[in-house]
Design an enzyme around this catalytic site. Structure first.
Site, PDB file in Angstrom:
ATOM      1  N   LYS A   8       0.841  -1.201   0.000  1.00  0.00           N
ATOM      2  CA  LYS A   8       0.000   0.000   0.000  1.00  0.00           C
ATOM      3  C   LYS A   8       0.877   1.252   0.000  1.00  0.00           C
ATOM      4  CE  LYS A   8      -3.443   2.203   2.942  1.00  0.00           C
ATOM      5  NZ  LYS A   8      -4.256   2.083   4.152  1.00  0.00           N
ATOM      6  N   GLY A  44      -4.828  -2.065   5.395  1.00  0.00           N
ATOM      7  CA  GLY A  44      -4.070  -3.225   4.912  1.00  0.00           C
ATOM      8  C   GLY A  44      -4.777  -4.550   5.169  1.00  0.00           C
ATOM      9  N   ARG A  45      -5.230  -4.749   6.420  1.00  0.00           N
ATOM     10  CA  ARG A  45      -5.832  -6.044   6.771  1.00  0.00           C
ATOM     11  C   ARG A  45      -7.241  -6.195   6.213  1.00  0.00           C
ATOM     12  NH1 ARG A  45      -4.733  -2.553  10.531  1.00  0.00           N
ATOM     13  NH2 ARG A  45      -6.250  -1.744  12.042  1.00  0.00           N
ATOM     14  N   GLU A  63      -4.692  -6.688  15.248  1.00  0.00           N
ATOM     15  CA  GLU A  63      -4.178  -5.393  14.803  1.00  0.00           C
ATOM     16  C   GLU A  63      -5.275  -4.328  14.919  1.00  0.00           C
ATOM     17  OE1 GLU A  63      -1.149  -5.791  11.600  1.00  0.00           O
ATOM     18  OE2 GLU A  63      -2.339  -4.235  10.663  1.00  0.00           O
ATOM     19  N   LYS A 122       8.185  -0.868  11.997  1.00  0.00           N
ATOM     20  CA  LYS A 122       8.799  -0.435  10.739  1.00  0.00           C
ATOM     21  C   LYS A 122       9.939   0.553  11.008  1.00  0.00           C
ATOM     22  CE  LYS A 122       4.734  -1.262   7.861  1.00  0.00           C
ATOM     23  NZ  LYS A 122       3.866  -0.828   6.774  1.00  0.00           N
TER      24      LYS A 122
HETATM   25  C1  G6Q Z   1      -2.433  -3.831   8.000  1.00  0.00           C
HETATM   26  C2  G6Q Z   1      -1.191  -3.213   8.422  1.00  0.00           C
HETATM   27  C3  G6Q Z   1       0.054  -3.920   7.959  1.00  0.00           C
HETATM   28  C4  G6Q Z   1       0.406  -3.662   6.503  1.00  0.00           C
HETATM   29  C5  G6Q Z   1       1.816  -4.139   6.258  1.00  0.00           C
HETATM   30  C6  G6Q Z   1       2.273  -3.916   4.838  1.00  0.00           C
HETATM   31  O1  G6Q Z   1      -3.517  -3.406   8.266  1.00  0.00           O
HETATM   32  O2  G6Q Z   1      -1.182  -1.885   8.095  1.00  0.00           O
HETATM   33  O3  G6Q Z   1      -0.022  -5.312   8.174  1.00  0.00           O
HETATM   34  O4  G6Q Z   1      -0.488  -4.304   5.655  1.00  0.00           O
HETATM   35  O5  G6Q Z   1       2.675  -3.483   7.137  1.00  0.00           O
HETATM   36  O6  G6Q Z   1       2.180  -2.571   4.506  1.00  0.00           O
HETATM   37  P1  G6Q Z   1       2.317  -2.116   3.017  1.00  0.00           P
HETATM   38  O7  G6Q Z   1       1.188  -2.724   2.235  1.00  0.00           O
HETATM   39  O8  G6Q Z   1       2.275  -0.630   3.023  1.00  0.00           O
HETATM   40  O9  G6Q Z   1       3.620  -2.655   2.500  1.00  0.00           O
END
Ligand code: G6Q
Length: 545
Positions: free
Chosen positions: A205, A265-266, A351, A510
């Site tokens: 993302k 993301g999730r 999360e 991160k």
């Molecule tokens: C999900 C979180 C986390 C995210 C990953 C990857 O809700 O935000 O799990 O999906 O850290 O992030 P990117 O897609 O930005 O690489």
């Protein structure tokens, strides 16, 4: 706002003290209609929640709590695109991604459905090109392997769905998921693949995630062992919000599939993050998955709270977490293809609701999200079920039982289902001393030997579970199931007055690794850490080859 002061919560506190020893076994004996009183359907999905430590009064009180925190209003706020992710100032619109009605959903004066539909068309077109062989690798061969490079939400959901929908996989195409920055993950995936026929989907993302970018760079290096720079465009596509970073990485934005900041993301498997799913099972089946999600959305949005599956499941969770003190919740699918389902649920729930700060920024003094865990039955029965049956903790369990298998092998499915049902029955009933005595006597035990063994074979029972009956694991059913849990998590977040849609704990991870990375290099002066970390850095440096 704390839910602890709400009169409906207080009423539940009193109710709990009256009811904490309620025997489910007795309740079943007293009420032949119990299963009908505590079951509900959404489409073909059935939830039996009768094996819970509840009475009708409990459900009424839980529903009153849901009303008191305005669950119906929050549902509308989410679906209509209000920025309910307050710490990031974002709307929460995974429901728009599967809005098969296509009714407008407005964010900042724009109908997001236009962009959603445009990306769905782009995905459809791309899948068609890959499947038909219009899209070929650099040497003119058809693509045979899709490698998704992503992590967290950009990995777990799509990987889980691809596993679960393996029977729908398109012939001649395999899908692989690389997430871990541990080189083992990428290397072992690539060792059997051919550069000429492999397509990489770099899914991020933000397109700033260290693990994903490192894996993507190494994948490109592997690719360039046989191919040329100009061939990258045929073998690397990206899914992201960040066009600039995608370009900087060297992927043409013509090969980029857009997502938006209002997709968490999730919650993103429904977006272009689902591209590996669509490539693997075909766009039609991906759309069937969206249809299932949409069906659950309609149920969640339109059913009264008392008939609303995510609301009921969310409330039961609150009942055990906040009143019985449960700290964990097991999700046990009796379907091997759902092996990764508990991991996806783990991220989704932990999360979203693993928070200690409420929406107003105040530290809270009650329990929020539980530890979610589980593995497919029947394997779990031969491992951790001992603790669920006879351990000292109360662990609510969700049994997910797909009735028909895609692989109907003789009597395997009947044995599998019998096991699932037997577990929920045994957890509820337990086995009292009298029953054990009769059983042991029948086995020839007597006297001291019988008395010595007896207490070990007593099962306290009264251990709660939900059973979800799924006729067959089709894309639609899977879509419903995942959306059910997404909404359940949201309901609980509203009751606990937390924002279920940010993830500052993940962001911290991160940042931290980036600070330590330079310290691992020999000769570099180690930056300031606690003495344990400094010592471990020194040790690692000394042990490295
Ligand atoms: C999900 C979180 C986390 C995210 C990953 C990857 O809700 O935000 O799990 O999906 O850290 O992030 P990117 O897609 O930005 O690489």
């Amino acid at each position: 706002m704390t839910p602890l002061n709400i009169p409906e919560w207080q009423s539940l506190v009193r109710h709990y003290s009256d009811l904490k020893f309620l025997s489910m076994r007795e309740q079943f004996a007293l009420d032949s209609d119990r299963v009908h009183n505590f079951s509900l359907k959404s489409g073909d999905l059935l939830l039996d929640y009768s094996k819970n430590r509840i009475t009708k009064e409990t459900v009424e009180k839980l529903l009153a709590l849901a009303e008191s925190v305005d669950i119906p209003d929050w549902i509308e706020r989410m679906f209509s695109g209000e920025a309910i992710n307050n710490t990031e100032g974002r709307a929460v619109l995974h429901t728009a991604l599967r809005n098969r009605s296509n009714a407008p959903v407005m964010v900042d004066g724009e109908d997001v459905m236009l962009a959603v539909n445009a990306v769905l068309s782009q995905m459809k077109n791309f899948c068609h090109q890959v499947h038909s062989g219009e899209w070929l690798g650099y040497s003119g061969k058809k693509i045979t392997d899709i490698v998704n490079i992503g992590i967290g939400g950009s990995d777990l959901g799509p990987a889980m769905i691809c596993d679960a929908l393996e029977p729908y996989g398109i012939e001649g195409l395999s899908v692989h998921f690389v997430s871990n920055v541990d080189g083992t993950d990428l290397s072992t995936t690539l060792e059997n693949l051919n550069q000429e026929t492999t397509l990489f989907v770099v899914a991020s993302k933000t397109f700033t995630t260290q693990e994903t970018l490192t894996n993507a760079q190494s994948a490109r290096t592997w690719f360039l062992k046989t191919a040329k720079q100009a061939d990258v465009a045929k073998h690397f596509v990206a899914v992201s919000t960040n066009a600039q970073a995608v370009t900087e990485f060297g992927i043409d934005t013509a090969n980029m599939f857009e997502i938006w900041d209002w997709v968490g993301g999730r919650y993103s498997l429904w977006s272009a993050i689902g591209l590996p799913i669509a490539l693997y099972v075909g766009m039609d089946n991906f759309e069937r998955l969206l249809d299932g999600g949409h069906e659950m959305d309609n149920h969640f949005r339109n059913q009264p709270l008392s008939e609303n599956m995510p609301v009921i499941m969310g409330l039961l969770g609150v009942w055990y977490i906040n009143f019985f003190g449960a700290q964990t919740h097991a999700i046990v699918p009796y379907d091997h293809s759902l092996a990764r389902f508990p991991s996806h649920m783990q991220q989704l729930d932990m999360e979203s609701n693993g928070k200690v700060t409420n929406r107003e920024g105040h530290r809270i003094s009650y329990r929020t999200g539980p530890v979610i865990w589980g593995t497919p039955g029947t394997n779990g029965q031969h491992a951790y079920f001992q603790l669920i049956h006879q351990g000292t903790q109360l662990i609510p369990v969700d049994f997910v039982l797909p009735v028909n298998s895609h692989y109907p092998e003789c009597d395997h499915q009947s044995i599998l289902l019998a096991n699932g049902l037997a577990q929920s029955e045994a957890l509820m009933k337990g086995k009292n001393a009298e029953e054990v005595r009769i059983e042991l006597a029948a086995e020839g035990y007597e006297g001291k030997a019988l008395e010595a063994l007896l207490p070990h074979k007593v099962f306290p029972g009264n251990r709660p579970s939900n059973t979800l009956i799924v006729p067959k694991l089709t894309p639609e059913m899977l879509g419903q199931l995942v959306a059910l849990y997404e909404h359940k998590v949201f309901v609980q977040g509203v009751i606990w007055n937390i924002n279920s849609f940010d993830q500052w704990g993940v962001e911290l991870g991160k940042q931290l690794a980036k600070a330590i990375l330079p310290d691992l290099q020999d000769g570099v002066e180690i930056s300031a850490h606690d003495s344990s970390t400094t010592n471990l850095i020194k040790l690692i440096r000394s042990l490295r080859d």
